[in-house]
Design a protein around this motif. Structure first.
Motif, PDB file in Angstrom:
ATOM      1  N   GLN A 199       7.180  48.883  48.166  1.00  0.00           N
ATOM      2  CA  GLN A 199       8.319  49.358  47.349  1.00  0.00           C
ATOM      3  C   GLN A 199       8.136  49.712  45.728  1.00  0.00           C
ATOM      4  N   GLY A 201       2.318  52.444  49.176  1.00  0.00           N
ATOM      5  CA  GLY A 201       3.622  52.720  48.426  1.00  0.00           C
ATOM      6  C   GLY A 201       3.531  54.223  47.407  1.00  0.00           C
ATOM      7  N   TYR A 251       7.641  44.704  49.715  1.00  0.00           N
ATOM      8  CA  TYR A 251       7.965  44.747  48.390  1.00  0.00           C
ATOM      9  C   TYR A 251       6.947  45.317  47.639  1.00  0.00           C
ATOM     10  N   TYR A 307       5.484  52.557  45.319  1.00  0.00           N
ATOM     11  CA  TYR A 307       6.239  53.759  45.569  1.00  0.00           C
ATOM     12  C   TYR A 307       6.960  54.254  44.412  1.00  0.00           C
TER      13      TYR A 307
END
Length: 457
Positions: free
Chosen positions: A171, A198, A168, A174
């Protein structure tokens, strides 16, 4: 234990090629006035990047023959390293990123000692003097870019998190990278590495080639949270308080992921600053975010904060569960408000001078059995002051769990005795038990032995 490289010679590049004889001698000096002990500890931590342990004392004990010496040669500085972990090398040559981190260790230890602590140029007995010292430390490390708009996101969270939580954080990183935001963390593994990893992908998709991955650490914690390989701007602050202040003065927004006692320390430090009356008009977006499986951590944290510090404290925190893209949007919009406010108040984009941090918050808290027993853990004081004292409790727990000196104190004198208001102690005991149940207190520990006792008045 890792295989060892018996001997390696390293020549740092850049300005450190012209280190003076005096500075080289300081790095090799093993007396109390020298820097060799802290230099050896920080260097060993850097070379153990990727280790699965978070016990600073155990790291030193596992490498009793590790040595690092500095020499001045005709062509500049040379480091001689003995019995270094083999995983820091490829075919006998040290990984370039680790060489950069070693160079940062030397740069920061020398500068902090000679130019800040011993020069007499900085009045460290005043709040401004300490902030000014942090500014100079950051500038010497080239952390401040005067030609850049606000875009640094400070990410906090634990080094001991679940795989789902780690994914997570990647993510979220990202989505931050897609928005061309740079990342600043405590530089270790877990929630400190995930956002950087990310963001590398997000930056790549946007062809953003100036990505910054700032890692802020300090000598007491570096062995437990060795710098991860993605960090390209490593800086070692002299102590945890200067590290925490640097996070807040350099960052333009803060994302907090699940963690343990260390993350709780950071949250309480943050609240002790944001709740100070002099900071009520200074914008700083703060979001707490996690996958659904990490919601229990923040539920416990918010319940504790709301009881001890009140709704005013929880109003400073925005909770977003299971929405990494929304968290990134929240931070991006908040940073735009920071930019507008800084411009209107002629404050630098690269260093938040206007943020008020009380002098008592800037003083290094040395967790000892005596200092812990003297903490004021009751509600008969302003909420921001109670937050500061609660922060020190979690600082002591972190020290007892992972820091070399803290572990040694617990072994010698037994657990820290944490004493305060009955209801606050009851709530703290409940919170810490939840951390233990969620296995957030210490890496690789199935049967965690608390380094503290909770005592009610």
């Amino acid at each position: 234990m890792n295989n060892l490289i018996k001997k390696a010679l390293i020549r740092p590049a850049g300005a450190l090629q012209i280190l003076s004889y005096k500075e080289a001698q300081q790095l090799c000096d093993q007396t109390d006035q020298g820097l060799n002990d802290v230099f050896r500890q920080c260097s060993l931590a850097v070379l153990n990047t990727g280790t699965k342990d978070d016990n600073g004392l155990a790291l030193l004990e596992a490498h009793p023959d590790f040595q690092i010496r500095v020499y001045i040669k005709g062509r500049g500085l040379q480091m001689e390293i003995e019995n270094a972990p083999e995983n820091a090398f490829v075919n006998g040559v040290m990984i370039e990123g680790l060489q950069e981190h070693l160079t940062a260790v030397i740069r920061d230890l020398i500068y902090a000692r000679n130019e800040i602590m011993d020069s007499g140029e900085f009045n460290l007995s005043t709040s401004f003097g300490i902030t000014n010292a942090i500014f100079h430390l950051a500038r010497n490390a080239s952390l401040m870019k005067p030609d850049c708009v606000p875009n640094i996101v400070t990410c906090w969270g634990g080094h001991s998190i679940t795989l789902e939580e780690y994914k997570y954080t990647k993510q979220t990183g990202y989505h931050l990278g897609l928005r061309k935001l740079d990342i600043c963390t405590g530089c270790g593994p877990g929630a400190m590495k995930g956002p950087m990893k990310g963001a590398v992908l997000g930056h790549g998709k946007q062809r953003y080639t100036k990505g910054r991955f700032i890692g802020l650490t300090e000598p007491g914690i570096i062995a437990a949270e060795a710098p991860n390989a993605i960090v390209n701007e490593l800086t070692i602050m002299p102590d945890i308080e200067k590290r925490l202040e640097a996070f807040m003065r350099l960052g333009h927004g803060i994302i907090i992921f699940p963690g343990g006692a260390g993350t709780m320390e950071e949250i309480l430090y943050l609240l002790s600053v944001l709740m100070h009356p002099k900071n009520e008009d200074i914008p700083l977006p703060v979001v707490l975010t996690a996958p659904k499986s990490g919601k229990a951590y923040f539920d416990a944290v918010i319940e504790f904060i709301e009881y001890t510090l009140g709704k005013e404290a929880t109003d400073k925190l925005t909770l977003l569960i299971g929405h990494p893209e929304e968290a990134a949007d929240f931070i991006q919009h908040g940073i735009q408000e920071v930019k507008i406010h800084r411009k209107a108040n002629s404050d630098a984009y690269y260093f938040n001078w206007n943020l008020h941090i009380p002098f008592e918050l800037q003083q290094p808290f040395n967790p000892t059995h005596e200092s812990v027993s003297q903490l004021r853990l009751h509600k008969e004081q302003p909420a921001h002051e109670l937050a500061s004292h609660l922060r020190c409790v979690f600082s002591a727990i972190v020290a007892g769990n992972v820091k070399t000196e803290g572990i040694a104190q617990i072994e010698k004198h037994g657990p820290f005795q944490i004493k305060g208001d009955r209801e606050i102690m009851s709530r703290m005991d409940k919170l810490l038990k939840q951390f233990i149940e969620q296995r957030r207190m210490k890496l690789g520990t199935d049967n965690y032995e608390p380094c503290y006792n909770i005592i009610s008045d």
